[in-house]
Motif scaffolding. Structure first.
Motif, PDB file in Angstrom:
ATOM      1  N   THR A 186       0.846  -1.180   0.000  1.00  0.00           N
ATOM      2  CA  THR A 186       0.000   0.000   0.000  1.00  0.00           C
ATOM      3  C   THR A 186       0.889   1.241   0.000  1.00  0.00           C
ATOM      4  O   THR A 186       2.104   1.169   0.209  1.00  0.00           O
ATOM      5  CB  THR A 186      -0.900   0.037   1.239  1.00  0.00           C
ATOM      6  OG1 THR A 186      -0.074   0.174   2.408  1.00  0.00           O
ATOM      7  CG2 THR A 186      -1.742  -1.238   1.340  1.00  0.00           C
ATOM      8  N   TYR A 187       0.263   2.395  -0.190  1.00  0.00           N
ATOM      9  CA  TYR A 187       1.027   3.638  -0.119  1.00  0.00           C
ATOM     10  C   TYR A 187       1.750   3.743   1.224  1.00  0.00           C
ATOM     11  O   TYR A 187       2.925   4.130   1.291  1.00  0.00           O
ATOM     12  CB  TYR A 187       0.098   4.843  -0.310  1.00  0.00           C
ATOM     13  CG  TYR A 187      -0.099   5.251  -1.756  1.00  0.00           C
ATOM     14  CD1 TYR A 187       0.732   6.208  -2.338  1.00  0.00           C
ATOM     15  CD2 TYR A 187      -1.108   4.694  -2.536  1.00  0.00           C
ATOM     16  CE1 TYR A 187       0.559   6.604  -3.660  1.00  0.00           C
ATOM     17  CE2 TYR A 187      -1.300   5.082  -3.859  1.00  0.00           C
ATOM     18  CZ  TYR A 187      -0.455   6.034  -4.414  1.00  0.00           C
ATOM     19  OH  TYR A 187      -0.617   6.419  -5.723  1.00  0.00           O
ATOM     20  N   GLU A 188       1.055   3.416   2.312  1.00  0.00           N
ATOM     21  CA  GLU A 188       1.652   3.526   3.638  1.00  0.00           C
ATOM     22  C   GLU A 188       2.791   2.529   3.829  1.00  0.00           C
ATOM     23  O   GLU A 188       3.853   2.877   4.358  1.00  0.00           O
ATOM     24  CB  GLU A 188       0.579   3.305   4.702  1.00  0.00           C
ATOM     25  CG  GLU A 188       1.007   3.664   6.110  1.00  0.00           C
ATOM     26  CD  GLU A 188      -0.171   3.680   7.059  1.00  0.00           C
ATOM     27  OE1 GLU A 188      -0.512   4.772   7.551  1.00  0.00           O
ATOM     28  OE2 GLU A 188      -0.770   2.590   7.288  1.00  0.00           O
ATOM     29  N   GLU A 189       2.591   1.284   3.383  1.00  0.00           N
ATOM     30  CA  GLU A 189       3.639   0.271   3.506  1.00  0.00           C
ATOM     31  C   GLU A 189       4.845   0.626   2.652  1.00  0.00           C
ATOM     32  O   GLU A 189       5.998   0.458   3.077  1.00  0.00           O
ATOM     33  CB  GLU A 189       3.085  -1.100   3.092  1.00  0.00           C
ATOM     34  CG  GLU A 189       2.048  -1.664   4.054  1.00  0.00           C
ATOM     35  CD  GLU A 189       1.301  -2.843   3.468  1.00  0.00           C
ATOM     36  OE1 GLU A 189       0.729  -3.626   4.258  1.00  0.00           O
ATOM     37  OE2 GLU A 189       1.253  -2.980   2.223  1.00  0.00           O
ATOM     38  N   PHE A 190       4.598   1.110   1.448  1.00  0.00           N
ATOM     39  CA  PHE A 190       5.692   1.496   0.554  1.00  0.00           C
ATOM     40  C   PHE A 190       6.502   2.635   1.166  1.00  0.00           C
ATOM     41  O   PHE A 190       7.743   2.600   1.183  1.00  0.00           O
ATOM     42  CB  PHE A 190       5.123   1.914  -0.803  1.00  0.00           C
ATOM     43  CG  PHE A 190       6.160   2.280  -1.829  1.00  0.00           C
ATOM     44  CD1 PHE A 190       6.783   1.302  -2.587  1.00  0.00           C
ATOM     45  CD2 PHE A 190       6.517   3.600  -2.039  1.00  0.00           C
ATOM     46  CE1 PHE A 190       7.751   1.632  -3.536  1.00  0.00           C
ATOM     47  CE2 PHE A 190       7.478   3.943  -2.981  1.00  0.00           C
ATOM     48  CZ  PHE A 190       8.094   2.954  -3.727  1.00  0.00           C
ATOM     49  N   THR A 191       5.816   3.635   1.689  1.00  0.00           N
ATOM     50  CA  THR A 191       6.499   4.779   2.291  1.00  0.00           C
ATOM     51  C   THR A 191       7.339   4.347   3.491  1.00  0.00           C
ATOM     52  O   THR A 191       8.459   4.859   3.698  1.00  0.00           O
ATOM     53  CB  THR A 191       5.477   5.852   2.706  1.00  0.00           C
ATOM     54  OG1 THR A 191       4.793   6.313   1.536  1.00  0.00           O
ATOM     55  CG2 THR A 191       6.149   7.029   3.388  1.00  0.00           C
ATOM     56  N   ASP A 192       6.843   3.410   4.272  1.00  0.00           N
ATOM     57  CA  ASP A 192       7.615   2.896   5.407  1.00  0.00           C
ATOM     58  C   ASP A 192       8.902   2.236   4.927  1.00  0.00           C
ATOM     59  O   ASP A 192       9.981   2.467   5.504  1.00  0.00           O
ATOM     60  CB  ASP A 192       6.769   1.891   6.199  1.00  0.00           C
ATOM     61  CG  ASP A 192       7.542   1.279   7.359  1.00  0.00           C
ATOM     62  OD1 ASP A 192       7.825   1.999   8.337  1.00  0.00           O
ATOM     63  OD2 ASP A 192       7.886   0.078   7.262  1.00  0.00           O
ATOM     64  N   GLN A 193       8.824   1.421   3.878  1.00  0.00           N
ATOM     65  CA  GLN A 193      10.012   0.769   3.332  1.00  0.00           C
ATOM     66  C   GLN A 193      10.999   1.801   2.784  1.00  0.00           C
ATOM     67  O   GLN A 193      12.214   1.677   2.974  1.00  0.00           O
ATOM     68  CB  GLN A 193       9.609  -0.198   2.213  1.00  0.00           C
ATOM     69  CG  GLN A 193       8.704  -1.344   2.654  1.00  0.00           C
ATOM     70  CD  GLN A 193       9.490  -2.501   3.232  1.00  0.00           C
ATOM     71  OE1 GLN A 193      10.220  -3.193   2.530  1.00  0.00           O
ATOM     72  NE2 GLN A 193       9.336  -2.707   4.523  1.00  0.00           N
ATOM     73  N   VAL A 194      10.478   2.816   2.121  1.00  0.00           N
ATOM     74  CA  VAL A 194      11.317   3.880   1.580  1.00  0.00           C
ATOM     75  C   VAL A 194      12.070   4.591   2.701  1.00  0.00           C
ATOM     76  O   VAL A 194      13.283   4.846   2.603  1.00  0.00           O
ATOM     77  CB  VAL A 194      10.457   4.882   0.778  1.00  0.00           C
ATOM     78  CG1 VAL A 194      11.229   6.174   0.500  1.00  0.00           C
ATOM     79  CG2 VAL A 194      10.006   4.245  -0.540  1.00  0.00           C
ATOM     80  N   ARG A 195      11.385   4.913   3.763  1.00  0.00           N
ATOM     81  CA  ARG A 195      12.018   5.641   4.858  1.00  0.00           C
ATOM     82  C   ARG A 195      13.076   4.794   5.569  1.00  0.00           C
ATOM     83  O   ARG A 195      14.092   5.317   6.031  1.00  0.00           O
ATOM     84  CB  ARG A 195      10.947   6.110   5.848  1.00  0.00           C
ATOM     85  CG  ARG A 195      10.091   7.242   5.281  1.00  0.00           C
ATOM     86  CD  ARG A 195       8.959   7.632   6.204  1.00  0.00           C
ATOM     87  NE  ARG A 195       8.227   8.772   5.674  1.00  0.00           N
ATOM     88  CZ  ARG A 195       7.092   9.242   6.183  1.00  0.00           C
ATOM     89  NH1 ARG A 195       6.560   8.646   7.240  1.00  0.00           N
ATOM     90  NH2 ARG A 195       6.499  10.291   5.641  1.00  0.00           N
ATOM     91  N   ARG A 196      12.831   3.502   5.673  1.00  0.00           N
ATOM     92  CA  ARG A 196      13.822   2.624   6.293  1.00  0.00           C
ATOM     93  C   ARG A 196      15.091   2.543   5.439  1.00  0.00           C
ATOM     94  O   ARG A 196      16.213   2.627   5.961  1.00  0.00           O
ATOM     95  CB  ARG A 196      13.228   1.220   6.505  1.00  0.00           C
ATOM     96  CG  ARG A 196      12.155   1.158   7.579  1.00  0.00           C
ATOM     97  CD  ARG A 196      11.513  -0.229   7.660  1.00  0.00           C
ATOM     98  NE  ARG A 196      10.433  -0.242   8.631  1.00  0.00           N
ATOM     99  CZ  ARG A 196      10.582  -0.486   9.936  1.00  0.00           C
ATOM    100  NH1 ARG A 196      11.801  -0.751  10.418  1.00  0.00           N
ATOM    101  NH2 ARG A 196       9.559  -0.470  10.756  1.00  0.00           N
ATOM    102  N   LEU A 197      14.910   2.386   4.125  1.00  0.00           N
ATOM    103  CA  LEU A 197      16.082   2.334   3.257  1.00  0.00           C
ATOM    104  C   LEU A 197      16.781   3.692   3.210  1.00  0.00           C
ATOM    105  O   LEU A 197      18.024   3.761   3.141  1.00  0.00           O
ATOM    106  CB  LEU A 197      15.688   1.891   1.844  1.00  0.00           C
ATOM    107  CG  LEU A 197      16.834   1.779   0.836  1.00  0.00           C
ATOM    108  CD1 LEU A 197      17.955   0.886   1.356  1.00  0.00           C
ATOM    109  CD2 LEU A 197      16.323   1.259  -0.507  1.00  0.00           C
ATOM    110  N   ALA A 198      16.017   4.762   3.267  1.00  0.00           N
ATOM    111  CA  ALA A 198      16.621   6.100   3.284  1.00  0.00           C
ATOM    112  C   ALA A 198      17.549   6.247   4.487  1.00  0.00           C
ATOM    113  O   ALA A 198      18.657   6.787   4.373  1.00  0.00           O
ATOM    114  CB  ALA A 198      15.529   7.160   3.320  1.00  0.00           C
TER     115      ALA A 198
END
Length: 519
Positions: free
Chosen positions: A40-52
């Protein structure tokens, strides 16, 4: 022209859509074994922030380059957004690139960190000591030559404080294919990506209910500019397959519930060449956009068989969006590359930069603002930048004609593909279009070969349809009846398949090798 970009950036747009559609599927990915994963948008954003955060832990700061050497994947998407969210610069590369080609891209781009897979990590072995790190996708354990990307994401807390970014900051360097010279790195800003999303979403009439289908390599601008960013711009979703399959294309579209697709001429021809399955017409696609030459018979057959409208468009990495596109409503002509699209001004000019009269051949030039509506320039290549962008006009190197009655633009050829024969200019595409009319021809490509007497000799390379066996002289005779004598090929070569780029473009510069080995 009114600025529709403001100071928007990729992470700000993702944050905005995540706030509006937190539980809506943003990306669904299907690998070559048909296994799927979705976020989902929320799950994707969480993964993005972790990799960031992981990238920052490895010393990646604003302006640093991170090279992606990945096939189409969820990891590609997460990496792209993570890199740009901290002001890093994504450098996506073709997984088919050789170690030597990769060495040039690494050096030229000044890459600090690499994200790749174990199958390709050997290409980076000699650079490992000078890199900040190598992250390995689809490797669930750390190795001596890299660390697991997924483990990093799982074990790292999401980044909470992001650096200040401007829409004018560079977000990516997209390297264009090199033929006779080294690839050039196209500088793409956050503003460029936002502009592509805004323009293409409106041109393709996208809504939050749409789901775009990406089957072409996403390291290329097509999947980024025409599909991903427009989907993000309106809160739609994205379906990605690991690779293109002609026999599975419509089955994948149905499984993934896609509504908008994007293809090149080569994949369209490959689909038509496969045995027809009537069930493939049962899908949710409402539109497929495409680029490059397809015959009227192939267009008709495709639309009739698969019951989906096609619209030809024109664009290149440097133009960001598509300056020309066939309209979705009213009259259109898919043999043309369309009309000027929203936000673009296009004209045709001669070698002196003067606009040519309608009906005459000229180079396509596109008006724009560098770094906002067209590319910012070429990385570390001021000379090439200055030759390409002149007084606010981007010179594409492509030749076209504008119909004086309906205003549509018709592609003629790449300027470099014009053949000089005995003082006459011959467009390779004109000869190809005649050859395609022969019932035995599936596809053709025409090039010029240096000739002591005529400047260049015209050679045609042909892939025959299944079940046909004809002689070169038959093709020459066929052309003689339909073309001026100076346009008729001197030689015809039959080959099994064309050498192609990862997005299906015929690599004409390699065809000379077929002559040297006697094909």
């Amino acid at each position: 022209m009114r600025d529709i970009i403001g100071n928007k950036t990729i992470p700000k747009r993702l944050e905005e859509m995540t706030h509006i559609y937190p539980n809506k599927t943003f990306v669904v990915f299907e690998d070559q074994n048909e296994a799927t994963v979705s976020l989902t948008y929320e799950e994707f954003t969480d993964q993005v922030r972790r990799l960031a955060q992981a990238l920052q832990n490895y010393g990646i700061q604003k302006g640093d380059k991170v090279l992606l050497h990945l096939p189409n994947s969820m990891d590609f998407m997460i990496s792209w957004f993570a890199i740009t969210s901290i002001g890093g610069i994504m450098v996506p590369t073709n997984i088919l690139s050789t170690a030597n080609e990769i060495a040039y891209l690494l050096e030229h781009s000044e890459t600090k960190l690499v994200i790749t897979e174990t199958d390709y990590v050997d290409k980076f072995a000699s650079f490992q000591k000078r890199l900040n790190g190598i992250f390995l996708s689809r490797s669930y354990e750390d190795r001596h030559d890299g660390v697991s990307l997924q483990k990093l994401i799982d074990q790292t807390e999401p980044l909470k404080t992001f650096p200040d970014l401007s829409s004018d900051d560079v977000a990516a360097i997209l390297y264009t294919s090199g033929t006779t010279s080294k690839p050039k790195g196209v500088l793409v800003t956050h503003a460029n990506y936002i502009y592509a999303g805004e323009i293409m979403s409106k041109s393709l009439r996208m809504s939050p209910e749409d789901r775009v289908l990406i089957v072409l390599p996403i390291f290329h601008g097509n999947g980024q500019y025409y599909m991903s960013m427009p989907a993000l711009s309106v809160g739609a979703s994205i379906a990605i397959t690991e690779r293109f399959s002609a026999s599975k294309y419509f089955k994948q579209a149905k499984r993934l519930q896609a509504t908008v697709g994007s293809l090149f001429a080569a994949p369209i021809k490959m689909i038509l060449k496969k045995p027809y399955d009537p069930h493939d017409a049962e899908h949710s696609l409402r539109l497929i956009v495409f680029a490059q030459s397809v015959t009227i018979e192939q267009l008709q057959a495709f639309e009739d068989r698969y019951r989906v409208p096609l619209r030809q468009l024109y664009g290149m990495t440097e133009t960001i969006g598509t300056p020309l596109i066939n309209p979705l409503d009213g009259n259109y002509d898919n043999l043309s590359i369309g009309l000027p699209s929203i936000g673009y001004q296009v004209k045709l000019v001669d070698d002196n930069g003067m606009e040519v009269p309608d009906g005459e051949t000229g180079q396509i030039v596109v008006s724009g603002v560098p770094g906002r509506t067209i590319m910012k320039g070429y990385f570390q290549n001021e000379e090439a930048t200055n030759k390409t962008i002149i007084d606010g006009w981007l010179y594409t190197g492509d030749l076209a004609k504008k119909d004086p009655t309906n205003g549509y633009f018709y592609f003629v050829d790449r300027k470099k593909d014009m053949i000089k024969r005995a003082g006459e200019n011959v467009a390779a595409s004109e000869v190809e279009s005649v050859i395609h009319q022969h019932e035995a021809v599936f596809e053709s490509a025409v090039i010029g070969i240096p000739d002591e007497i005529r400047d260049e000799a015209i050679h045609a390379f042909i892939v025959l349809k299944n079940g046909y066996d004809i002689s070169p002289q038959e093709i020459i005779d066929f052309c003689t009846e339909r073309l001026s004598a100076f346009k008729v090929p001197e030689a015809v070569h039959f080959i099994e398949e064309f050498p192609r780029t990862s997005v299906g473009k015929i690599q004409k510069h390699q065809l000379k090798n077929y002559i040297s080995i006697g094909r």
